[in-house]
Design an enzyme around this catalytic site. Structure first.
Site, short mmCIF file in Angstrom:
data_model
loop_
_atom_site.label_atom_id
_atom_site.label_comp_id
_atom_site.label_asym_id
_atom_site.label_seq_id
_atom_site.Cartn_x
_atom_site.Cartn_y
_atom_site.Cartn_z
N CYS A 87 -5.32 -5.58 0.52
CA CYS A 87 -5.85 -4.27 0.10
C CYS A 87 -7.11 -4.36 -0.75
O CYS A 87 -8.07 -3.61 -0.49
CB CYS A 87 -4.80 -3.48 -0.67
SG CYS A 87 -3.12 -4.04 -0.44
N ARG A 145 2.19 -16.06 -0.43
CA ARG A 145 3.10 -15.60 -1.48
C ARG A 145 3.98 -16.76 -1.93
O ARG A 145 4.56 -17.46 -1.10
CB ARG A 145 3.95 -14.44 -0.99
CG ARG A 145 3.08 -13.23 -0.69
CD ARG A 145 3.85 -12.06 -0.18
NE ARG A 145 2.92 -10.98 0.18
CZ ARG A 145 3.28 -9.83 0.71
NH1 ARG A 145 4.56 -9.60 0.96
NH2 ARG A 145 2.40 -8.91 0.99
N ASP A 193 -2.69 -5.82 9.37
CA ASP A 193 -2.85 -4.88 8.28
C ASP A 193 -3.93 -3.85 8.59
O ASP A 193 -4.82 -4.11 9.39
CB ASP A 193 -3.26 -5.68 7.03
CG ASP A 193 -2.77 -5.03 5.74
OD1 ASP A 193 -2.24 -3.91 5.82
OD2 ASP A 193 -2.95 -5.64 4.68
N LYS A 236 6.91 4.45 0.52
CA LYS A 236 6.63 3.85 1.83
C LYS A 236 7.68 4.22 2.86
O LYS A 236 8.81 4.58 2.53
CB LYS A 236 6.54 2.34 1.70
CG LYS A 236 7.83 1.70 1.18
CD LYS A 236 7.75 0.19 1.19
CE LYS A 236 9.07 -0.41 0.76
NZ LYS A 236 9.19 -1.82 1.04
N HIS A 282 -1.75 2.19 3.27
CA HIS A 282 -1.60 0.80 3.72
C HIS A 282 -0.63 0.86 4.88
O HIS A 282 0.45 1.42 4.74
CB HIS A 282 -0.96 -0.10 2.67
CG HIS A 282 -1.55 -0.02 1.30
ND1 HIS A 282 -2.25 -1.05 0.75
CD2 HIS A 282 -1.52 0.96 0.37
CE1 HIS A 282 -2.63 -0.71 -0.48
NE2 HIS A 282 -2.20 0.50 -0.73
ZN ZN Z 1 -2.62 -2.84 1.54
#
Ligand code: ZN
Length: 561
Positions: free
Chosen positions: A260, A289, A309, A391, A437
């Site tokens: 992002c 991660r 993404d 979300k 997103h």
């Molecule tokens: Zn994002």
């Protein structure tokens, strides 16, 4: 089970035994000389069956914590004593409930079924070590896993599903089919082999088709960016434990855990008019991660993966339409991959979050309206949203009926503020865009893992990394096999040749294990006729045909609906 264990191994201390998704477990501290192994599970099961046949009623009594502590202390059941003491301290309970069946009494919140006779089938599956209360400084206990059903038939069906899941395990099929491998040198970071890389490219092409169709543009941004950026984005405060950091010269950097901030720098690099919105910016972005080693699992839980993404920047009044369009993309894409049953969950504000109450209320309302506008059923997960916004998650059900979370669509009123993003509205005023997103498949690698298990490695023709293999009957047919393969490649078919000096029978058996949709046997007859003898996995022997005819067939089977 606890009753059976205490009976067979007197002196065993029982800890906790909750139900779990696949059945139940109970943690025990066996007496030091007991040495319980997998071989003892049958014996415990037999003792359980005796108590089931006796149809012992479950009897509840409610007693004061003091009385319960006295009872368990007298039996040497220290873990139960500790549990009750904690209940008093943490929850201030004034009574606790005990359930008895036969000679055995246990601390349990309940409820229980009426009697042991209700259990018609039981199976203990495995043993594992587990620390008391998950605390490495406390006693190591033995966890016994099991499951129970209302009928023997249900148990058989359950055991059959477990066997099927084992046979489909992507961690086994990955190396076997030349898809990927995992190495100690990089835990949680898969190495993609040739067939797997082809598979990823084919998956990506489907996503690309959706991007083109729906007016997305595609960018690529850096993996490594200055730590200041991650302070600004909120990741430092909210996501630091899951990030990798490094230094070079005087500067500190972080490997991106999300794409992002990069997208926000791109959006903020020039002025935007309301006429450009919604601006849909996609990136196949690799993220890293820092997952604990213990939770890593094949391709399903990794430390490095690629998200399909995208970030959509739009005016607040465009949110509902955009979310609706994202849902449509997900439906089409999942159907293409053979998943018809898509479940939707809406997650709302978590405890740890950024943004105002008003922003959260607006964002949650917009997502709800988008879902309800499509007449979709959804499940609400209160408190399960991302730290920057609510979300929608999308789950698919695979061939074994297992559910997997894949796509996600997250609203974010916060990051545009942090990056001071704006567009010019029709009145020439500067406005904040809303940021969505979204990922259609989620992690490309994880989705590949799900597909491997869904298809048990036997992909449909359009998705098979290699669609056909040419099998020369003997070495003298290798040249012709090579020419056939070249012709097929020219026509767009993904094809391999088995040029080993093995019998054709052996080649066929190996090709079967390789899960190719088509085997093309070439010997004297085929070479003379300029043909290949085609064996389809789906339809069996198709006889001889020219390579061009097979190519047309493969193309036809690969087209998008
Ligand atoms: Zn994002």
């Amino acid at each position: 089970m606890a009753e059976a264990v205490v009976e067979l191994y007197p002196g065993t201390k029982v800890a906790i035994g909750p139900p779990i998704e696949q059945g139940f477990y109970y943690d025990f501290e066996f007496p030091p000389d007991a040495r319980v192994t997998d071989a003892d599970l049958e014996r415990i099961e037999a003792a359980m069956r005796a108590h089931i046949e006796a149809d012992e009623p479950f009897e509840r009594r409610d007693v004061s914590p003091g009385e319960a502590i006295e009872t368990f202390r007298a039996q040497g059941q220290d873990y139960k004593v500790e549990l009750i003491e904690d209940l008093v301290r943490d929850e201030g309970v004034e009574t606790v409930s005990l359930y008895r069946n036969g000679p055995f009494e246990d601390l349990c919140r309940g409820p229980h079924g009426p009697s042991t006779g209700r259990i018609k089938a039981v199976k203990l599956s495995s043993l594992a070590g587990a620390y008391w209360r998950g605390d490495e400084s406390r006693q190591m206990l033995t966890r016994v896993y099991g499951t129970a059903f209302f009928s023997g038939k249900d148990l058989d069906a359950h055991l059959e599903r477990i066997e099927q899941a084992k046979a489909r395990d992507h961690r086994r099929l990955g190396p076997q089919l030349g898809l990927f491998m995992l190495r100690e040198e990089a835990p949680g970071m898969p190495f993609w082999l040739a067939n797997g890389t082809t598979l990823l490219r084919l998956i990506e092409a489907e996503v690309q088709a959706q991007l083109r169709k729906r007016g997305y543009e595609e960018i690529k941004t850096p993996h490594l960016m200055d730590v200041d950026l991650w302070h600004r984005s909120g990741h430092w405060d909210n996501y630091r434990e899951s990030m990798y950091f490094t230094e070079s010269g005087e500067r500190q950097y972080a490997l991106r855990p999300m794409n992002c901030p990069g997208a926000c720098l791109v959006f903020g690099s020039k002025r935007h008019s309301y006429r450009e919105l919604p601006l849909r910016i996609a990136e196949f972005g690799q993220v890293s991660r820092a997952e604990r080693e213990g939770v890593l699992h094949g391709l399903l839980r990794v430390r490095a993966f690629t998200q399909d993404d995208a970030h959509v920047y739009c005016a607040p009044e465009q949110v509902v339409d955009e979310v609706t369009d994202i849902c449509a993309a997900i439906d089409e894409l999942y159907a293409r991959f053979g998943f018809e049953d898509v479940r939707v969950e809406l997650s709302t504000r978590p405890d740890k979050s950024i943004g105002s109450d008003e922003q959260w209320a607006q964002a949650e309302e917009a997502l709800r309206r988008a879902l309800e506008g499509q007449g979709r059923e959804y499940k609400l997960n209160p408190g399960d949203g991302a730290f920057y916004g609510p979300k929608i998650d999308f789950h698919v059900t695979d061939a074994l009926g297992r559910s997997w979370q894949c796509g996600t669509c997250q609203l974010d009123f916060s990051m545009p503020e942090r990056f001071d993003l704006s567009y010019t509205d029709p009145d020439d005023e500067q406005r904040r865009p809303v940021m969505i997103h979204r990922a259609l498949l989620g992690s490309m690698e994880r989705f590949a893992g799900i597909l491997i298990e869904h298809y048990a490695g036997r992909f449909p023709v359009w998705l098979a990394p290699l669609q056909a293999i040419v099998l020369p009957v003997s070495d003298r047919h290798n040249d012709y096999a090579g020419r056939v393969a070249a012709e097929l490649r020219e026509a767009g078919v993904r094809v391999a040749v088995d040029g080993r000096s093995e019998s054709v029978g052996k080649k066929i058996r190996d090709a079967e294990l390789g899960r190719y949709p088509y085997m093309l046997v070439v010997g004297d007859r085929e070479e003379e006729a300029g043909a290949v003898a085609v064996r389809s996995h789906e339809e069996g022997e198709l006889g001889a045909m020219p390579a061009a005819e097979l190519a047309a067939r493969v193309r036809g089977e690969s087209e998008r609906a």
